[in-house]
Write a protein that holds these residues in place. Structure first.
Motif, mmCIF file in Angstrom:
data_model
loop_
_atom_site.group_PDB
_atom_site.id
_atom_site.type_symbol
_atom_site.label_atom_id
_atom_site.label_comp_id
_atom_site.label_asym_id
_atom_site.label_seq_id
_atom_site.Cartn_x
_atom_site.Cartn_y
_atom_site.Cartn_z
ATOM 1 N N GLY A 280 0.899 -1.266 -0.275
ATOM 2 C CA GLY A 280 0.047 -0.230 -0.136
ATOM 3 C C GLY A 280 0.650 1.045 0.039
ATOM 4 O O GLY A 280 0.548 2.687 -0.681
ATOM 5 N N SER B 262 0.965 3.842 -3.402
ATOM 6 C CA SER B 262 0.745 6.194 -2.813
ATOM 7 C C SER B 262 1.611 6.712 -3.275
ATOM 8 O O SER B 262 1.123 7.705 -3.322
ATOM 9 N N ALA C 31 -5.265 7.772 -1.353
ATOM 10 C CA ALA C 31 -7.018 6.183 -1.746
ATOM 11 C C ALA C 31 -6.915 5.495 -1.933
ATOM 12 O O ALA C 31 -6.708 4.288 -1.573
ATOM 13 N N ALA C 32 -5.775 4.964 -3.175
ATOM 14 C CA ALA C 32 -5.247 4.088 -3.552
ATOM 15 C C ALA C 32 -4.623 3.154 -3.023
ATOM 16 O O ALA C 32 -4.726 1.942 -3.217
ATOM 17 N N THR D 87 -7.295 1.897 -0.440
ATOM 18 C CA THR D 87 -7.784 0.540 -0.881
ATOM 19 C C THR D 87 -7.664 -1.068 -1.659
ATOM 20 O O THR D 87 -7.578 -1.274 -1.396
ATOM 21 N N ALA D 88 -5.688 -0.385 -2.126
ATOM 22 C CA ALA D 88 -5.442 -1.934 -1.865
ATOM 23 C C ALA D 88 -4.978 -2.916 -0.764
ATOM 24 O O ALA D 88 -5.136 -3.690 -0.841
ATOM 25 N N PHE E 24 -7.208 -2.871 1.819
ATOM 26 C CA PHE E 24 -8.105 -3.333 2.226
ATOM 27 C C PHE E 24 -7.839 -4.105 1.595
ATOM 28 O O PHE E 24 -9.015 -5.585 2.444
ATOM 29 N N GLU E 25 -8.238 -4.656 0.618
ATOM 30 C CA GLU E 25 -7.966 -5.292 -0.739
ATOM 31 C C GLU E 25 -7.419 -6.843 -0.212
ATOM 32 O O GLU E 25 -8.108 -8.130 0.192
ATOM 33 N N SER F 117 -5.964 -2.181 -6.668
ATOM 34 C CA SER F 117 -5.891 -0.681 -6.917
ATOM 35 C C SER F 117 -5.753 0.153 -7.287
ATOM 36 O O SER F 117 -5.102 0.680 -6.277
#
Length: 382
Positions: free
Chosen positions: A129, A133, A141-142, A145-146, A148-149, A381
């Motif tokens: 992550g 970033s 934010a990306a 998201t990464a 989290f996934e 993502s």
């Protein structure tokens, strides 16, 4: 109504059929609906901008203008990259070790907030992550998201991920913003300088570390300091921003957020404070090592202010990881702290090499290891 049987006509013969039959001259054929002619798709830069959200276009325009303004300083700064060869390899090893310790503290804090035992899952997720970033504009934010996934694929419940990452972000931001406040006594009454042995500067860091723990414990279990801080911030904001609706509940919001953090961390709050303080102070130690490597000896308390400013610039979602803005801002603030231009430039480049550029390939390697263990069910993502 006439009776069809009485007239001798078959039923329905007197009724007019809408469609008629083929070859019937009296029947009016149904007209096919006219097709709307679609205009050819627009091409070019204007068409591309029309398909982007307005907010993203504005952010992109601000980033371009900002980079244009700092571009001369940025070119001058990066032209000094070959001078990094003059720094002994020992200092780069020391900075890398301090950054590794900072990352380990971040992993420990995330493990506590998530209630997750696996260091491997948390470590590879954080590295990936963080790398995402740093390569995507507005990549925070990306990166989130990464993370989290990857955590969800690793078996962590979604609700726990949201609450845990929220608590981690809040406590890390609180510690970062508390650093300049806790360093005010050293700024006002003098402070130690960065020497080549770093011993005196590290002593200063230990004192700040202890103050963070004490202030964090007070903030977690008493309402009065947060209420006073919220009231002061609320008054300042309402006086500076008069054209907007005044804030009225900031003290209550701070206490509510504190209660959320305390509820998530539970009895391990003290360990969370240790990890959060270690995360920031070890990263700050890497900057001190970079300054010592180039022979600069400013006051460590002023360097701490420059460090906090650089971290805040890195949060601005204009360029990946604040690239360009952080370098120029850090070199400038180090100059205000008493560091010479040449030394500030070289120290900034050395610090950013270890703190910004090195984690990018590390994140790629971490994601490869993650996929080998957890499969290819989810990809970060962008």
């Amino acid at each position: 109504m006439p009776d069809d049987k009485a007239s001798g006509q078959p039923p329905g013969a007197g009724k007019r059929r809408s469609g008629g039959t083929p070859g019937d001259p009296e029947a009016s054929p149904r007209k096919a609906p006219a097709r709307r002619v679609q205009p050819p798709p627009r091409t070019g830069v204007r068409a591309l901008l029309s398909r982007l959200p307005l907010r993203r276009v504005i952010v992109l325009a601000i980033a371009v203008v900002g980079l244009y303004l700092v571009w001369p300083q940025l070119v001058s700064l990066f032209s000094q990259v070959p001078r990094l060869r003059s720094i002994s390899w020992f200092w780069f090893v020391l900075m890398a070790a301090l950054e590794a310790g900072s990352y380990a503290c971040d992993w420990g804090l995330t493990r506590l907030a998530l209630g997750e035992r696996s260091w491997f899952l948390v470590g590879t997720t954080q590295l990936t992550g963080n790398a995402v970033s740093k390569v995507i504009p507005g990549g925070s934010a990306a990166g989130a998201t990464a993370s989290f996934e990857m955590l969800e694929t690793g078996g962590v419940p979604a609700e726990r991920i949201v609450s845990g990452l929220t608590a981690t972000t809040l406590i890390s931001a609180a510690v970062l913003l508390a650093l300049p406040v806790l360093s005010l006594p050293a700024i006002l009454f003098g402070g130690v300088s960065v020497s080549r042995t770093l011993l005196r500067a590290l002593t200063y860091g230990v004192v700040v570390f202890a103050l963070i723990l004490a202030a964090g414990a007070v903030a977690l279990f008493t309402d009065r300091p947060l209420r006073a801080l919220g009231t002061l911030a609320q008054r300042v904001r309402n006086r500076l921003v008069r054209h907007r609706k005044p804030l009225t509940n900031l003290p209550r919001l701070l206490i509510d957020e504190r209660d959320v953090i305390r509820g998530i961390l539970g009895r391990r709050w003290w360990a969370a404070l240790l990890y959060a303080a270690g995360n920031s102070l070890l990263d700050y130690g890497a900057l001190l090592a970079a300054l010592a490597a180039v022979g600069a000896r400013p006051r460590a308390s002023l360097v701490l202010l420059a460090y906090v400013m650089a971290q805040l610039l890195g949060m601005v979602p204009l360029t990946p990881g604040g690239l360009g803005f952080v370098e120029v801002g850090l070199a400038t603030t180090l100059g205000l702290a008493g560091v010479g231009v040449a030394q500030a430039t070289l120290a900034t480049l050395a610090y950013r090499l270890v703190a910004f550029w090195l984690p990018i390939p590390e994140g790629g390697a971490a994601y490869v290891l993650y996929r080998r263990r957890y499969g290819e069910q989810a990809a970060p993502s962008g």
